[in-house]
Design a protein around this motif. Structure first.
Motif, PDB file in Angstrom:
ATOM      1  N   TYR A 186      33.757-126.676 -40.589  1.00 30.83           N
ATOM      2  CA  TYR A 186      33.244-125.502 -41.299  1.00 30.83           C
ATOM      3  C   TYR A 186      33.647-125.522 -42.770  1.00 30.83           C
ATOM      4  CZ  TYR A 186      32.793-120.605 -42.706  1.00 30.83           C
ATOM      5  OH  TYR A 186      32.468-119.445 -43.382  1.00 30.83           O
ATOM      6  N   ASP A 203      21.978-127.673 -38.830  1.00 34.85           N
ATOM      7  CA  ASP A 203      22.993-126.828 -39.463  1.00 34.85           C
ATOM      8  C   ASP A 203      22.774-126.752 -40.969  1.00 34.85           C
ATOM      9  OD1 ASP A 203      23.992-126.794 -36.908  1.00 34.85           O
ATOM     10  OD2 ASP A 203      25.828-127.898 -37.367  1.00 34.85           O
ATOM     11  N   ASP A 233      26.343-128.777 -34.871  1.00 34.73           N
ATOM     12  CA  ASP A 233      26.667-130.149 -35.272  1.00 34.73           C
ATOM     13  C   ASP A 233      25.465-131.084 -35.256  1.00 34.73           C
ATOM     14  OD1 ASP A 233      29.379-129.685 -35.874  1.00 34.73           O
ATOM     15  OD2 ASP A 233      29.890-129.769 -33.749  1.00 34.73           O
ATOM     16  N   GLU A 264      28.938-120.090 -36.916  1.00 34.56           N
ATOM     17  CA  GLU A 264      29.378-120.933 -35.815  1.00 34.56           C
ATOM     18  C   GLU A 264      28.963-120.328 -34.476  1.00 34.56           C
ATOM     19  OE1 GLU A 264      33.261-123.253 -37.097  1.00 34.56           O
ATOM     20  OE2 GLU A 264      33.508-121.115 -37.485  1.00 34.56           O
ATOM     21  N   ARG A 313      28.933-119.416 -30.491  1.00 32.63           N
ATOM     22  CA  ARG A 313      29.949-119.088 -29.491  1.00 32.63           C
ATOM     23  C   ARG A 313      29.292-118.248 -28.393  1.00 32.63           C
ATOM     24  NH1 ARG A 313      30.973-116.448 -34.224  1.00 32.63           N
ATOM     25  NH2 ARG A 313      30.604-114.190 -34.204  1.00 32.63           N
ATOM     26  N   ASN A 333      23.790-120.311 -36.010  1.00 30.98           N
ATOM     27  CA  ASN A 333      24.460-120.909 -34.859  1.00 30.98           C
ATOM     28  C   ASN A 333      24.556-122.421 -35.067  1.00 30.98           C
ATOM     29  OD1 ASN A 333      24.893-119.035 -32.256  1.00 30.98           O
ATOM     30  ND2 ASN A 333      23.127-118.277 -33.413  1.00 30.98           N
ATOM     31  N   TRP A 334      25.550-122.871 -35.791  1.00 33.21           N
ATOM     32  CA  TRP A 334      25.714-124.299 -36.009  1.00 33.21           C
ATOM     33  C   TRP A 334      26.023-125.010 -34.693  1.00 33.21           C
ATOM     34  CZ3 TRP A 334      29.226-124.644 -40.998  1.00 33.21           C
ATOM     35  CH2 TRP A 334      28.438-124.367 -42.127  1.00 33.21           C
TER      36      TRP A 334
END
Length: 564
Positions: free
Chosen positions: A284, A350, A346, A318, A320, A343-344
């Protein structure tokens, strides 16, 4: 002020509605054009605290849809929002009745009065209960989607967290990821089908109450489309089907050759390169540092903007459990602060969502600091607002190496290719919704059959290979916009046509492209879609033949930049 320090107070709806009545009286009685302009500024400021509270509640709720307190606050706004909207409409009605109303056009430009006319034509008190019901239906959809957890790789994963598995080089892993996702949606099949039936019937009933044939007609008013309608959109979709889809078939053939996947199926489509898709740098803070450098070097205006955003904790990106899927930018007017939600997972998406939402946020940041722009004209209609975001994705390209390192060239190809290919999907979503609202009695199976027809029309290269959920034509249920904000999706296509032109211009002269973009941004919501394109010297895609030339230029660029 940092986001964590922003306080929330449930607004006094009765006091706000009483204030709205006062403002409607002032608007009706304003004795001249100058007085009317001042009332317009006053009414625009009057909603700042309410809007801020509403957006704070929505941000907290979408960040954790399981939180009972914020769910209750979201329910409060779902229930009371329609009354506030309709009170605002009554203010617009009063402005329109004033004999000096054209002073607003002279002062603010073409969108002010036209927008109020659309507001009056699109809402009134007779639809309040139906609007409340619609809001509750959307919240139900968000809970089903936001609460999704699937089993894969020995883990409990959200839908966004499946992204890396869908891009895995092992086809079995990709298939498993799609099947896990499909299993969740199939398990909620009856709920999703019933919800959509209720949404279509609700919005069509609202349309009939207001004197429209169906919601496909009313939606153009509510989306505040100025200067064009269904005929122009159909002409655009026809150009995409005729002039873009054949070019995209060439692009998909290049992709198949590049990846070595001879007969790609639906689960192979996320694979763009044989050795794997580009990956952004991990972490991040590393990404946020790269973004700060990128925007500092892009321009003085973006440098100031990114410092404000990061220093005030205005990102939640991020993924979750419990967090709603998707991404958005919203504004908190009392603090003159944009906020970015994402909502990253990877993947390269992103970076897409970072630059995309920063485009929205940058425009909001600039407009909120222009004293001549009233709050309700800070943002244009959505087909224009999406230009800010989608063009920003391309105009930050000279700094994408900060986020991708050795994968930068691969990302440039992937991003340009995906943006171009998106036009077909976006048009399919739009045409599907026209069919749904014009034929509201279709059964769930008939709806899915219509979707599969459109897949063959706009994306004839796709083989679903008996994939659950997607294979039966239900993949459209995964598109949040179809449930939450019907008829919004074509806006992405219209803005993509502008973004692709910014991309092509930037290849020749990036500084010139940026200045054109900045000029467009600074017009805020004071100009219509066609006016904004003309401001930047871009082609309007409704004109016959306008799409074909851009499509051919994109295909040539993609042919010349094959990597991997």
């Amino acid at each position: 002020m940092k986001f964590s320090e922003m306080t929330y107070t449930r607004p006094d709806i009765d006091a706000l509605l009483a204030r709205c009545k006062q403002l409607a009286t002032k608007a009706a009685d304003a004795p001249d054009g100058d007085a009317l302009i001042q009332v317009y500024y006053e009414q625009s400021r009057a909603f700042a605290d309410y809007t801020t509270a509403s957006q704070l509640a929505n941000i907290h709720y979408t960040c954790d849809t399981r939180d009972a307190y914020w769910k209750a606050e979201q329910d409060f706004f779902d229930a009371n929002g329609p009354a506030v909207t309709n009170a605002s409409v009554e203010i617009s009605r009063a402005f329109l009745a004033n004999p000096y109303v054209e002073a607003l056009t002279e002062h603010f430009g073409t969108t002010c009065v036209a927008g109020m006319k659309n507001a009056v034509l699109g809402m009134d008190d007779r639809t309040v209960e139906l609007q409340q019901e619609f809001n509750a239906l959307v919240s139900q959809y968000q809970q089903i989607y936001g609460g999704a957890l699937v089993e894969l790789d020995g883990k409990q994963l959200t839908i966004p967290q499946l992204g890396p598995y869908k891009e895995d080089l092992d086809p079995a892993v990709r298939r498993a990821a799609y099947e896990a996702e499909a299993g969740y949606f199939d398990a909620h099949r009856d709920e999703l089908d019933a919800l959509y039936t209720k949404i279509v019937k609700n919005l069509n009933q609202q349309a009939k109450v207001l004197g429209y044939k169906d919601y496909s007609e009313l939606s153009y008013v509510r989306m505040n489309r100025i200067g064009y309608g269904q005929a122009e959109i159909q002409a655009f979709r026809d150009q995409v089907a005729r002039d873009v889809v054949p070019e995209l078939q060439k692009v998909m053939a290049m992709r198949a050759k590049r990846t070595g996947i001879t007969h790609p199926t639906f689960t192979d489509l996320p694979i763009i390169f044989k050795d794997g898709n580009p990956k952004p740098i991990p972490g991040y803070q590393a990404r946020m540092d790269a973004a700060r450098t990128m925007y500092h070097e892009l321009s003085p205006e973006t440098a100031e903007f990114i410092d404000f955003m990061q220093d005030n904790e205005l990102f939640d990106v991020e993924s979750r459990p419990g967090k709603m899927s998707g991404g958005y930018m919203t504004s908190l007017p009392s603090y003159k602060a944009p906020f970015i939600f994402a909502n990253w997972n990877d993947t390269s998406g992103d970076v897409d969502v970072l630059t995309h939402e920063c485009g929205h946020a940058f425009e909001g940041y600039v407009a909120e600091r222009d004293p001549n722009v009233p709050a309700d004209l800070e943002c244009p209609a959505m087909e224009s607002a999406e230009i800010h975001s989608m063009a920003m994705e391309f105009l930050t390209a000279p700094w994408h190496h900060l986020l991708f390192g050795k994968d930068t060239e691969k990302y440039a190809l992937l991003h340009a290719e995906d943006s171009f290919v998106f036009l077909a999907y976006g048009c399919a979503v739009d045409e599907f919704q026209h069919i749904m609202y014009q034929n509201p009695d279709l059964t769930p199976d008939q709806r899915n059959a219509e979707w599969l027809k459109l897949e063959k029309k706009y994306r004839p290269w796709i083989d679903f290979d008996n994939l659950p959920f997607y294979g039966r034509g239900a993949g459209w249920q995964r598109q949040l916009h179809i449930y939450e904000c019907p008829f919004y999706y074509i806006d992405y296509c219209l803005s993509t046509m502008a973004a692709l032109q910014f991309f092509l211009l930037s290849l020749d002269d990036h500084k010139d492209a940026w200045q054109r973009y900045l000029k467009l941004v600074r017009r805020a919501g004071l100009a219509s879609y066609t006016e904004l394109l003309q401001t930047a010297g871009l082609k309007v895609p409704f004109a016959e033949g306008s799409v074909k030339g851009i499509a051919q230029q994109m295909t040539r660029w993609l042919e010349e930049h094959q990597v991997g």
